[in-house]
Design an enzyme around this catalytic site. Structure first.
Site, PDB file in Angstrom:
ATOM      1  N   LEU A   1      29.746  33.724  56.896  1.00  0.00           N
ATOM      2  CA  LEU A   1      30.630  32.915  56.050  1.00  0.00           C
ATOM      3  C   LEU A   1      32.005  32.736  56.692  1.00  0.00           C
ATOM      4  O   LEU A   1      32.638  33.702  57.108  1.00  0.00           O
ATOM      5  CB  LEU A   1      30.808  33.618  54.691  1.00  0.00           C
ATOM      6  CG  LEU A   1      31.762  32.928  53.708  1.00  0.00           C
ATOM      7  CD1 LEU A   1      31.140  31.666  53.128  1.00  0.00           C
ATOM      8  CD2 LEU A   1      32.168  33.876  52.579  1.00  0.00           C
TER       9      LEU A   1
ATOM     10  N   ASP B   1      42.995  30.133  39.485  1.00  0.00           N
ATOM     11  CA  ASP B   1      44.153  30.073  38.581  1.00  0.00           C
ATOM     12  C   ASP B   1      43.886  30.856  37.297  1.00  0.00           C
ATOM     13  O   ASP B   1      42.734  30.993  36.863  1.00  0.00           O
ATOM     14  CB  ASP B   1      44.443  28.596  38.257  1.00  0.00           C
ATOM     15  CG  ASP B   1      45.880  28.405  37.777  1.00  0.00           C
ATOM     16  OD1 ASP B   1      46.681  29.361  37.844  1.00  0.00           O
ATOM     17  OD2 ASP B   1      46.182  27.300  37.316  1.00  0.00           O
TER      18      ASP B   1
ATOM     19  N   HIS C   1      46.727  39.764  38.682  1.00  0.00           N
ATOM     20  CA  HIS C   1      46.439  39.507  40.105  1.00  0.00           C
ATOM     21  C   HIS C   1      45.482  40.568  40.653  1.00  0.00           C
ATOM     22  O   HIS C   1      44.590  40.269  41.435  1.00  0.00           O
ATOM     23  CB  HIS C   1      47.738  39.474  40.906  1.00  0.00           C
ATOM     24  CG  HIS C   1      48.622  38.313  40.545  1.00  0.00           C
ATOM     25  ND1 HIS C   1      48.148  37.029  40.444  1.00  0.00           N
ATOM     26  CD2 HIS C   1      49.951  38.232  40.255  1.00  0.00           C
ATOM     27  CE1 HIS C   1      49.134  36.205  40.117  1.00  0.00           C
ATOM     28  NE2 HIS C   1      50.243  36.922  39.988  1.00  0.00           N
TER      29      HIS C   1
END
Ligand code: FPP
Length: 247
Positions: A139, A28, A45
């Site tokens: 991962l 955030d 962003h």
């Protein structure tokens, strides 16, 4: 895939046995980061995507097994069309640019959430990345796209119901999007707010929560190391008396 030896992990001030298996992140603060710099939100962003790159790399290198990131919530659909368009464009750009390196590093990509809401180009890009990396051993990178925790639980219950499963916890957990990543050990939220925002509601039942004011584009690997140190210092009892549940 884990790249660092235990000795190297210790050199970051971390304890190899206390690296969480499953880390989740609410990324955030991109918009506020940009606004504070007099930039359009889209620039935030874009900076957020760059921050993400190093965080994925580092979590993979230290042997975190699963990383689940909140890229787009069901609530984010309320944002202006223009911003949604920018996020979709960034997603496609990100996958096109990063997929080869992620694949080489053994990362397995999986989207969680209702992808069908997105434009076809996003769906195709994400599905192609999933297919390409499906057999990778490293991962597990779960990317939440048009994801909501309650909707995930309803979906899991419907599936369990459809197969006449016993009404128990296992019936739900095996139908979650993240069933092969297990519970979250550490939930990180950047950007200063201290809430869960409908993210992984079931999976965070015993997670350690880590909140920081740092906005996502400024969340470097040093910030991640701080979060991992905080995690290592927590005593996890899972409702019992004493243990540390980390790997
Ligand atoms: C929150 O910042 C962030 C988002 C809604 C999107 C997060 C997305 C990325 C980091 C990039 C896209 C992801 C991938 C996988 C390429 P905010 O806009 O809510 O910030 P604010 O609270 O300051 O407004």
């Amino acid at each position: 895939m884990k790249k660092y030896s235990d000795q190297e992990i210790k050199s970051f001030g971390l304890i190899p046995e206390r690296i969480p298996k499953h880390v989740a992140i609410v990324m955030d603060g991109n918009g506020r980061w940009a606004t504070a710099k007099g930039l359009p939100r889209g620039a935030g962003h874009r900076a957020g995507v760059n921050a993400l790159r190093d965080i994925i790399r580092f979590t993979s290198d230290i042997g975190v097994e699963s990383l689940t990131i909140y890229a787009f919530s069901t609530e984010n659909r309320k944002r202006p069309k223009e911003e949604i368009g920018i996020l979709c464009g960034l997603l496609i750009e990100y996958f096109n640019r990063e997929i080869d390196e992620l694949h080489e590093n053994g990362v397995r990509i999986k989207s969680i959430g209702d992808l069908s809401w997105f434009p076809t180009a996003v769906q195709e890009t994400v599905r192609a990345a999933e297919q390409k990396t499906a057999a990778n051993p490293g991962l597990k990178l779960n990317i939440a796209l048009n994801y909501g925790g309650r909707a995930e639980l309803v979906r899991a219950m419907r599936q369990a119901f459809a197969e006449n499963a016993e009404a128990d916890e296992n019936a739900i957990s095996r139908h979650l999007y993240t069933s092969d990543s297990g519970d979250v050990d550490l939930l990180i939220r950047t950007g200063g707010d201290e809430r869960v925002s409908n993210f992984l509601l079931w999976q965070i039942a015993y997670a350690e929560l880590y909140f920081t004011d740092v906005k996502w584009p400024d969340f470097t690997r040093d910030e991640l190391i701080k979060a991992l140190k905080a995690f290592a210092g927590r005593e996890r009892r899972f409702g019992g008396l004493k243990t540390n549940g980390a790997k």
